[in-house]
Motif scaffolding. Structure first.
Motif, PDB file in Angstrom:
ATOM      1  N   GLY A  99       0.816  -1.205   0.000  1.00 42.34           N
ATOM      2  CA  GLY A  99       0.000   0.000   0.000  1.00 42.34           C
ATOM      3  C   GLY A  99       0.851   1.257   0.000  1.00 42.34           C
ATOM      4  O   GLY A  99       0.547   2.230  -0.694  1.00 42.34           O
ATOM      5  N   MET A 100       1.937   1.225   0.768  1.00 40.50           N
ATOM      6  CA  MET A 100       2.816   2.397   0.821  1.00 40.50           C
ATOM      7  C   MET A 100       3.453   2.674  -0.533  1.00 40.50           C
ATOM      8  O   MET A 100       3.600   3.821  -0.953  1.00 40.50           O
TER       9      MET A 100
ATOM     10  N   LEU B 102      -6.592  10.700  -7.518  1.00 33.01           N
ATOM     11  CA  LEU B 102      -7.063  10.734  -6.132  1.00 33.01           C
ATOM     12  C   LEU B 102      -7.695   9.414  -5.714  1.00 33.01           C
ATOM     13  O   LEU B 102      -7.652   9.043  -4.547  1.00 33.01           O
ATOM     14  N   LEU B 103      -8.265   8.686  -6.684  1.00 27.53           N
ATOM     15  CA  LEU B 103      -8.861   7.389  -6.366  1.00 27.53           C
ATOM     16  C   LEU B 103      -7.781   6.392  -5.943  1.00 27.53           C
ATOM     17  O   LEU B 103      -7.913   5.693  -4.935  1.00 27.53           O
ATOM     18  N   THR B 104      -6.694   6.344  -6.718  1.00 27.46           N
ATOM     19  CA  THR B 104      -5.586   5.469  -6.363  1.00 27.46           C
ATOM     20  C   THR B 104      -4.984   5.888  -5.027  1.00 27.46           C
ATOM     21  O   THR B 104      -4.616   5.044  -4.212  1.00 27.46           O
TER      22      THR B 104
ATOM     23  N   LEU C 117      -4.046   4.554   0.446  1.00 25.91           N
ATOM     24  CA  LEU C 117      -4.112   4.931   1.863  1.00 25.91           C
ATOM     25  C   LEU C 117      -4.775   3.839   2.684  1.00 25.91           C
ATOM     26  O   LEU C 117      -4.297   3.457   3.757  1.00 25.91           O
ATOM     27  N   GLU C 118      -5.872   3.289   2.152  1.00 23.93           N
ATOM     28  CA  GLU C 118      -6.575   2.243   2.892  1.00 23.93           C
ATOM     29  C   GLU C 118      -5.743   0.975   2.961  1.00 23.93           C
ATOM     30  O   GLU C 118      -5.686   0.317   3.996  1.00 23.93           O
TER      31      GLU C 118
ATOM     32  N   ALA D  62       5.752   7.322   3.413  1.00 17.37           N
ATOM     33  CA  ALA D  62       4.741   7.173   2.362  1.00 17.37           C
ATOM     34  C   ALA D  62       3.800   8.365   2.343  1.00 17.37           C
ATOM     35  O   ALA D  62       3.462   8.892   1.273  1.00 17.37           O
ATOM     36  N   ALA D  63       3.375   8.815   3.532  1.00 20.83           N
ATOM     37  CA  ALA D  63       2.402   9.907   3.573  1.00 20.83           C
ATOM     38  C   ALA D  63       3.019  11.202   3.060  1.00 20.83           C
ATOM     39  O   ALA D  63       2.378  11.952   2.322  1.00 20.83           O
ATOM     40  N   PHE D  64       4.283  11.469   3.433  1.00 19.78           N
ATOM     41  CA  PHE D  64       4.915  12.681   2.919  1.00 19.78           C
ATOM     42  C   PHE D  64       5.168  12.569   1.415  1.00 19.78           C
ATOM     43  O   PHE D  64       5.081  13.563   0.692  1.00 19.78           O
TER      44      PHE D  64
END
Lengths: 256, 537
Positions: free
Chosen positions: B165-166, B175-177, B182-183, B301-303
């Motif tokens: 996922g990361m 944005l869908l991907t 994220l999930e 991953a989030a950054f």
């Protein structure tokens, strides 16, 4: 709002939907909350149908209302319908602050979205008018978004794995047989003859009615502790009273 | 006679063009995760641990090899379709310089995290995880599971799914991907958080908190994505950027709330104030090796995803929304630094320190320049290495009597005399967190603040000043730990540093050595980051 009938439908369904959603927030009992959200979801499904999205409307009703919410209700029934949340505020003033912030966010987003003018709607895309909704949907899922669609399977696997890890209890050792239970009872000397059966009265016989001990008190051992925890125990005294009256009548009759 | 009606199908289906060599690293990780699910189901109990660890290592190394040998040469958009005008390809997955750098970072950090996570300390399965997640904490069943030698070997496939996922998250071109990525990365982490072997109530509470708040933040991200779709008529970041530069007079109002709501979802994952409240509880409750993995890889991953959303999608309109993020960055640094002073638990202290670091990294993000991108990427990798080693050592410091981790700061008193190597390593890592010269933390902070001052304008300069002041506050915290370890009399209740297997030693040592090496000679990684800092759009 394009047509008059659509507007009528909207203004009938929208308040009911909002009422259902508010029911989720304010219902004290979990079952009412679940039914409230189911109501809101069915109404949303109808609105989708009215907006010309039959697939989405049907999926909304079948999957969300039919599957998810009913599963939720099953779980509630298994856990016990009467378990309600504790509503003690652990942080002082938390509810007021969160309510104020929530309303602020709703107001902000509402005002923003209210300002948008979408202009003339473009109508249904060509792919939909040519092939219908299902095919247009399939084109998107297996065309443009195929990789995302495939990756979603990782989510399902995670969910299944998580449910197993967090909820499945592997049996350790042999399951005790009836013989083993009997031997243990005799060894420990407790309830050698088994637990007492629930009360059998002249006019009543059910598992939720405890048996009476010789001194007239109810025997807690004779009823399931799940029923006791749910507070669903019948008081036996009334039935015992009836039995006594009948006995008395019989004795009176025989002496007469 | 019957009439046969046939549905005439117009040939409108366009299949996405997929470059499997570009997706190979992700495919390898997901396939290995599936293989590990089968191992957890079918392998014998004794062989499970070795198989899971071996498969994880092979999978991560294989993915890294596929990334560096194959995907590097297949840069471009993939899983893509042509846009309406037919002039360019719109990809769900974008394989470009930052993607490859960050995916390689995730894989290396995950590899090190697996080595520490697999530590058995003489037991049958990984010591960090409970033998049976479903047994009530402290129950007879739990003890029976312990005696029977049960293990939660499912932790390894869950971790691999999170890694997959990361990798998708940092490469998401629409944005869908982004949401699905994220999930996929979050869901396994929620489960892993609740699987600690010791102090299980704390662990389960942390998992529930993380799950509820995470679901909430995902909803924000989704709402923001819907608003951006309403604005641009497309979920692709590159089309959103085109829509911004073209201007949408009727729908202008949707843009700023859309961008900010998407950023709320991402800022939650990095633990920025005011979306940080989960961080200390979850870091404390999760099994310590999972905390290390989470702190390093989730932040990276989030950054990474935030960089792409901000630089590729929303940069055109940054004058309207960046002030909010500037305030968040300033708050994050100040709150993280000040709150870390008051902590008495090592894991919570490191959690608040990670919040402060999220603020420092945000400062780099807000530079809106390629130097900002490379500085942020360098920071993420070095911070990840230091964090994994730090949590690795916290994992090994145990209370002698109970065998559980001695996380209270007072228990660390005098550790330097009894266990000089572990204490010295930890002290060095603390200096790296503080950003003392000759550690990678110094180079990273210099890069982030330098980019902010050089390209961030007045707000960048203010943020850099706040950053330096917050760093000064955190130095006090880290030095306090060092003083505690070396200049305080040992506490009554004895603690020991248990000796791990060679794998965990190698992992912690490797992280510590790299923390030093990237402080002395950072040029190689800095150059790579600088060369990889251009986004494809």
């Amino acid at each position: 709002m394009t047509s008059g009938s659509e507007a009528v439908l909207f203004w009938i369904l929208a308040p009911i939907t909002v009422a259902g959603a508010l029911g989720l927030l304010f219902a004290r009992k979990a079952v009412y909350a679940a039914l409230g959200i189911a109501l809101a979801m069915v109404n949303l499904g109808v609105l989708y149908l009215a907006l010309g999205a039959p697939f989405l409307g049907v999926v909304q009703v079948v999957v969300y209302t039919g599957a998810v919410m009913m599963l939720f209700l099953f779980v509630l029934m298994l856990v016990g319908v009467d378990s309600s949340d504790s509503i003690v505020e652990t942080i002082k003033g938390q509810r007021v602050v969160s309510l104020a912030l929530g309303l602020g966010l709703v107001g902000l987003l509402g005002s923003v979205i209210g300002q948008v003018s979408v202009g003339a709607l473009p109508g249904e895309p060509k792919s939909v008018t040519d092939n219908g909704h299902i095919n247009a949907m399939a084109d998107l899922i297996f065309g443009k978004y195929v990789w995302v669609f495939e990756v979603t399977s990782a989510l399902l696997i995670t969910a299944a794995l998580g449910a197993m890890v967090l909820a499945h209890r592997e049996r350790i050792g042999e399951r005790p047989t009836q013989r083993a239970w009997a031997a243990r009872r005799v060894r420990t000397g407790e309830h050698v003859a088994g637990l007492p059966a629930p009360g059998v009265y002249a006019r009543h016989n059910a598992v939720d009615t405890p048996a009476l001990l010789p001194d007239g008190t109810a025997s807690e051992l004779s009823i399931s502790r799940v029923l006791a925890a749910r507070d669903q125990i019948e008081a036996p005294q009334g039935y015992a009273e009836i039995s006594r009256e009948m006995e008395q009548e019989i004795t009176e009759g025989s002496t007469r | 006679m019957t009439t046969v009606s046939t549905v005439v199908m117009a040939d409108t289906f366009t299949s996405a063009s997929i470059s499997y060599s570009a997706l190979m690293p992700m495919l390898i990780v997901f396939v290995v995760a599936l293989a590990e699910v089968l191992v957890a189901g079918f392998a014998t109990r004794e062989s499970r641990h070795a198989l899971q660890v071996g498969l994880s290592l092979i999978g991560l190394l294989g993915a890294l090899a596929a990334l560096l040998l194959g995907a590097r040469f297949h840069q471009g958009v993939t899983a893509s379709v042509a846009d309406a005008a037919g002039s360019r390809q719109l990809g769900a997955v974008v394989v470009d310089g930052p993607t490859i750098f960050l995916q390689a970072g995730v894989l290396v950090l995950a590899l090190l995290a697996v080595l520490i996570m697999s530590e058995r300390l003489g037991g049958i399965g990984a010591d960090a995880f409970t033998p049976m997640g479903a047994a009530n904490p402290g129950s007879v069943q739990e003890r029976a599971a312990q005696r029977a030698g049960l293990t939660t070997s499912e932790a390894f496939p869950l971790m691999m799914l999170a890694v997959g996922g990361m990798m998708l998250f940092v490469a998401a071109g629409d944005l869908l991907t982004l949401f699905v990525g994220l999930e996929v990365l979050s869901l396994p982490l929620y489960i892993l958080t609740g699987l600690a072997r010791r102090r299980r109530l704390l662990s389960q509470e942390a998992a529930l908190k993380y799950f509820l708040l995470g679901a909430f933040s995902s909803a924000f991200l989704l709402f923001g994505a819907a608003l951006l779709y309403g604005y641009a008529g497309s979920v692709y970041l590159s089309e959103i950027a085109s829509a911004i530069s073209a201007g949408q007079p009727d729908r202008e109002v949707l843009l700023v709330p859309g961008v900010l709501l998407v950023l709320v979802g991402l800022l939650f994952k990095v633990g920025a104030v005011p979306f940080h409240s989960w961080t200390p509880d979850v870091y404390q409750g999760a099994p310590t090796p999972v905390t290390g993995f989470m702190a390093a890889c989730t932040k990276l991953a989030a950054f990474g995803a935030m960089l792409r959303v901000v630089y590729v999608g929303a940069a055109g309109d940054r004058w309207n929304w960046s002030v909010v993020v500037v305030v968040i960055a300033a708050l994050t640094m100040i709150v993280g630094a000040v709150m870390s002073v008051t902590q008495t638990d090592v894991k919570r202290l490191l959690a608040y320190s990670s919040i402060a670091h999220a603020g420092f990294i945000l400062t780099g993000v807000l530079a809106f320049d390629v130097t900002g991108v490379s500085a942020v990427m360098f920071y993420l990798v070095t911070y990840g290495l230091t964090t994994i080693a730090a949590f690795g050592i916290v994992y090994l410091v145990r209370d002698v009597q109970s065998g559980s981790e001695a996380t209270h700061l007072s228990q660390w008193a005098g550790l330097g005399r009894k266990h000089p190597v572990a204490a010295a390593t930890f002290a060095f890592l603390m200096l790296a967190f503080a950003g003392i010269p000759l550690t990678s933390g110094f180079v990273a902070k210099l890069g982030a603040f330098g980019a902010a001052v050089g390209h961030g304008g007045a707000s960048g300069a203010v943020l850099a000043v706040i950053g330096v002041l917050s760093s000064a506050i955190t130095v006090f915290v880290y030095v306090r730990i060092i003083v505690m370890m070396y200049f305080t009399e040992p506490a009554e209740n004895a603690v020991e540093v248990v000796s791990p297997s060679i794998l965990a030693k190698v992992a912690i040592g490797f992280c510590a050595v790299l923390t030093l090496a990237l402080g002395i000679a950072p040029k190689l990684l800095l150059d790579w980051a600088a060369n990889a800092s251009l986004f494809l759009s």
